[in-house]
Design an enzyme around this catalytic site. Structure first.
Site, PDB file in Angstrom:
ATOM      1  N   TYR A 153       0.836  -1.204   0.000  1.00  0.00           N
ATOM      2  CA  TYR A 153       0.000   0.000   0.000  1.00  0.00           C
ATOM      3  C   TYR A 153       0.872   1.257   0.000  1.00  0.00           C
ATOM      4  O   TYR A 153       0.654   2.183  -0.804  1.00  0.00           O
ATOM      5  CB  TYR A 153      -0.915  -0.007   1.227  1.00  0.00           C
ATOM      6  CG  TYR A 153      -1.899   1.128   1.272  1.00  0.00           C
ATOM      7  CD1 TYR A 153      -3.130   1.040   0.626  1.00  0.00           C
ATOM      8  CD2 TYR A 153      -1.614   2.313   1.954  1.00  0.00           C
ATOM      9  CE1 TYR A 153      -4.037   2.082   0.653  1.00  0.00           C
ATOM     10  CE2 TYR A 153      -2.512   3.367   1.982  1.00  0.00           C
ATOM     11  CZ  TYR A 153      -3.720   3.240   1.343  1.00  0.00           C
ATOM     12  OH  TYR A 153      -4.616   4.282   1.375  1.00  0.00           O
ATOM     13  N   LYS A 157       1.147   4.074  -3.003  1.00  0.00           N
ATOM     14  CA  LYS A 157       0.743   5.464  -2.771  1.00  0.00           C
ATOM     15  C   LYS A 157       1.897   6.438  -2.962  1.00  0.00           C
ATOM     16  O   LYS A 157       1.693   7.585  -3.393  1.00  0.00           O
ATOM     17  CB  LYS A 157       0.132   5.600  -1.374  1.00  0.00           C
ATOM     18  CG  LYS A 157      -1.179   4.830  -1.197  1.00  0.00           C
ATOM     19  CD  LYS A 157      -2.260   5.290  -2.169  1.00  0.00           C
ATOM     20  CE  LYS A 157      -3.583   4.609  -1.952  1.00  0.00           C
ATOM     21  NZ  LYS A 157      -4.641   5.091  -2.871  1.00  0.00           N
ATOM     22  N   ILE A 186      -9.622   8.176   6.951  1.00  0.00           N
ATOM     23  CA  ILE A 186     -10.949   8.761   6.758  1.00  0.00           C
ATOM     24  C   ILE A 186     -11.999   7.732   7.176  1.00  0.00           C
ATOM     25  O   ILE A 186     -11.852   6.531   6.943  1.00  0.00           O
ATOM     26  CB  ILE A 186     -11.162   9.159   5.281  1.00  0.00           C
ATOM     27  CG1 ILE A 186     -10.009  10.070   4.810  1.00  0.00           C
ATOM     28  CG2 ILE A 186     -12.505   9.865   5.104  1.00  0.00           C
ATOM     29  CD1 ILE A 186      -9.845  11.364   5.566  1.00  0.00           C
ATOM     30  N   THR A 188     -14.434   5.737   6.499  1.00  0.00           N
ATOM     31  CA  THR A 188     -15.091   5.109   5.349  1.00  0.00           C
ATOM     32  C   THR A 188     -15.242   3.616   5.623  1.00  0.00           C
ATOM     33  O   THR A 188     -14.706   3.100   6.614  1.00  0.00           O
ATOM     34  CB  THR A 188     -14.249   5.285   4.068  1.00  0.00           C
ATOM     35  OG1 THR A 188     -13.083   4.439   4.170  1.00  0.00           O
ATOM     36  CG2 THR A 188     -13.816   6.737   3.877  1.00  0.00           C
TER      37      THR A 188
END
Length: 246
Positions: A153, A157, A186, A188
Site C-alpha cells: 500500500y 501510494k 478517513i 469510510t
C-alpha cells in the site's frame, strides 16, 4: 461545474461517493464507476433523485481494457471528458514484507498503482481533444511516510506522487492539470474491518483528534477539479488532521 463531465472511480462508497455527489450537486454530469454495481447504482439514484445527472459504469480499474471502456462510455454518454478522479483503491494484505504473499503484493499494486497509469492513459487522450482537463489522483498520507505491515500500500501510494508529477510536466502545456490528494485515515467502509481498540489507536495519530470525513476530502477534490485551482498542477495536497506535521 455546469456542462463539465466527470469520471469518479471507486465511487460506490466513501470518498468517491462523496466526490461524485458533490460534483453532481454543483452541476457536473458524473460517471459513477466501481466494481460494486449495486452500491454504485445506489449512488447514481441519490444523485438523480436530487436532480443531478449521473450514470453508472462497472469497471475493474486494475484492467487496462476496463479503463478504456470507462472513458469511452463517458464520451459516448455525455460527449466529452473534462475531469477524472482516480480514487479506487484497496488496503490489501497486512503483513511484514517477509510474510507478505506475492499474490497480496501484486493485487495492491494492480488496483492502486496500475489503475492510475491505465486511467490517465485514456483520460488524457480524451482531454487532449477538448484542449483542457483536470485529473485528481487519490494517494494517501502514506504516500509520504511509511506504515508497518503495509509495504504494498505504501509503495503504491508513494508511486502515485511520482506519476502525478511526471504527467503534470508532460501535459501542462496542453492545459491539462494533474494533482494528487493525500488523505489521512478517513471514516469510510475501509475502516469497518478494524476493531475499536485499533481504531482508537489510529485516531490518536491525528493531532486534530478524530478521523476525517469523506465530505471534507471531497471538497478538496472538487477544488482541484474546478477552474478555481487553475494554477495548481503537479502538486500533492495532504488533508490529514495534522498527521504529517508531527
Amino acid at each position: 461545474m455546469k456542462d463539465n463531465v466527470v469520471i469518479v472511480t471507486g465511487a460506490a462508497s466513501g470518498i468517491g461517493e462523496a466526490a461524485a455527489i458533490l460534483f453532481a450537486k454543483e452541476g457536473a454530469k458524473v460517471v459513477v464507476s466501481d466494481i460494486q454495481e449495486e452500491n454504485g447504482r445506489a449512488v447514481v439514484d441519490k444523485i438523480t433523485g436530487a436532480g443531478g445527472k449521473a450514470e453508472f459504469f462497472k469497471a475493474d480499474v486494475s484492467k487496462a481494457e476496463d479503463n478504456k471502456a470507462l472513458v469511452d462510455f463517458a464520451v459516448k454518454t455525455f460527449g466529452k471528458l473534462d475531469i477524472a478522479v482516480n480514487n479506487a483503491g484497496i488496503g490489501g494484505e497486512a503483513n511484514k514484507i517477509v510474510d507478505m504473499s506475492l499474490e497480496g503484493w501484486h493485487q495492491v499494486i494492480d488496483v492502486n498503482l496500475h489503475s492510475i497509469f491505465y486511467g490517465m492513459k485514456y483520460q488524457l487522450a480524451a482531454m487532449q481533444k477538448n484542449g483542457k482537463g483536470s485529473i485528481v489522483n487519490i494517494s494517501s498520507i502514506l504516500g509520504k511516510v511509511g506504515f508497518m505491515g503495509s509495504a504494498a500500500y505504501v509503495a503504491s501510494k508513494h508511486a502515485i506522487l511520482g506519476i502525478t508529477k511526471t504527467a503534470a510536466l508532460e501535459y501542462s502545456a496542453e492545459n491539462i492539470r494533474i494533482n494528487c490528494v493525500g488523505p489521512a485515515f478517513i471514516d469510510t467502509p475501509l475502516l469497518d474491518q478494524l476493531d475499536d481498540e485499533l481504531k482508537q489507536q489510529l485516531v490518536g495519530l491525528h493531532p486534530i483528534g478524530r478521523f476525517g470525513k469523506s465530505e471534507e476530502v471531497a471538497e478538496l477534490i472538487f477544488w482541484l477539479g474546478s477552474d478555481k485551482s487553475s494554477f495548481a498542477t503537479g502538486a500533492y495536497y495532504s488533508i490529514d488532521g495534522g498527521y504529517l506535521s508531527k
